[in-house]
Write an enzyme that holds these catalytic residues in place. Structure first.
Site, PDB file in Angstrom:
ATOM      1  CG  HIS A   1      -1.932  -1.052   1.237  1.00  0.00           C
ATOM      2  ND1 HIS A   1      -3.022  -0.995   2.071  1.00  0.00           N
ATOM      3  CD2 HIS A   1      -2.070  -2.192   0.519  1.00  0.00           C
ATOM      4  CE1 HIS A   1      -3.790  -2.051   1.866  1.00  0.00           C
ATOM      5  NE2 HIS A   1      -3.224  -2.799   0.933  1.00  0.00           N
TER       6      HIS A   1
ATOM      7  CD  GLU B   1      -1.837   4.391   3.211  1.00  0.00           C
ATOM      8  OE1 GLU B   1      -2.959   4.909   3.309  1.00  0.00           O
ATOM      9  OE2 GLU B   1      -1.601   3.438   2.437  1.00  0.00           O
TER      10      GLU B   1
ATOM     11  CB  CYS C   1      -6.342  -0.281   5.185  1.00  0.00           C
ATOM     12  SG  CYS C   1      -4.681  -1.004   5.101  1.00  0.00           S
TER      13      CYS C   1
ATOM     14  CB  CYS D   1      -1.742   1.524   6.157  1.00  0.00           C
ATOM     15  SG  CYS D   1      -1.477   0.775   4.530  1.00  0.00           S
TER      16      CYS D   1
END
Length: 145
Positions: free
Chosen positions: A46, A48, A76, A79
């Site tokens: 992701h 992040e 999420c 993360c």
């Protein structure tokens, strides 16, 4: 500089999904991340997480105390956990988990899942607990000392 707009601009260029993130320290850009899940076949890539990994390499530390993250969307749970482990002090985000859910991402479902008191998918193997605890204790002080 509008860091949130910069994350959105980065997300437009992302080959793995519509997400971008930046990590800033002392008003300087340390790292930029975009979603790389699809091109790397890595469900943890992701934006992040990519930004955290790059920041740790740039700063040569696993501790991002004093850093701020800007993200194009609310992080999420995966993360968010990484953000907490990295000691990032604050996260600013643009779109919400509900916005992500409205286009098919399951962030809201995951947020709800982790608010459940007990996860049936987590099963403790009590017989191996002592061996695992002994192994963890052997690391005490070596990683963070």
């Amino acid at each position: 500089m509008n860091w949130l707009l910069e994350t959105i601009e980065g997300a437009w260029l992302s080959p793995g999904g519509p997400f971008g993130a930046l990590i800033i320290k002392d008003d300087k850009l340390i790292a930029r991340g975009t979603n790389l899940v699809v091109p790397t076949c890595d469900p943890t890539a992701h934006a992040e997480i990519v930004a955290i990994r790059q920041s740790c390499q740039v700063l040569q530390t696993h501790d991002l105390t004093g850093c701020v993250m800007y993200a194009s969307c609310e992080p999420c749970p995966m993360c968010l956990a990484a953000i907490l482990w990295a000691n990032i002090s604050k996260v600013y985000f643009a779109a919400t988990r509900k916005d992500a859910a409205s286009i098919g991402f399951k962030d809201a479902v995951l947020h709800d899942l982790f608010q459940t008191p007990s996860l049936e998918m987590l099963v403790s193997a009590a017989g191996e607990r002592n061996a695992a605890v002994a192994m963890m204790k052997s690391w005490k002080g070596e990683m963070y000392g």
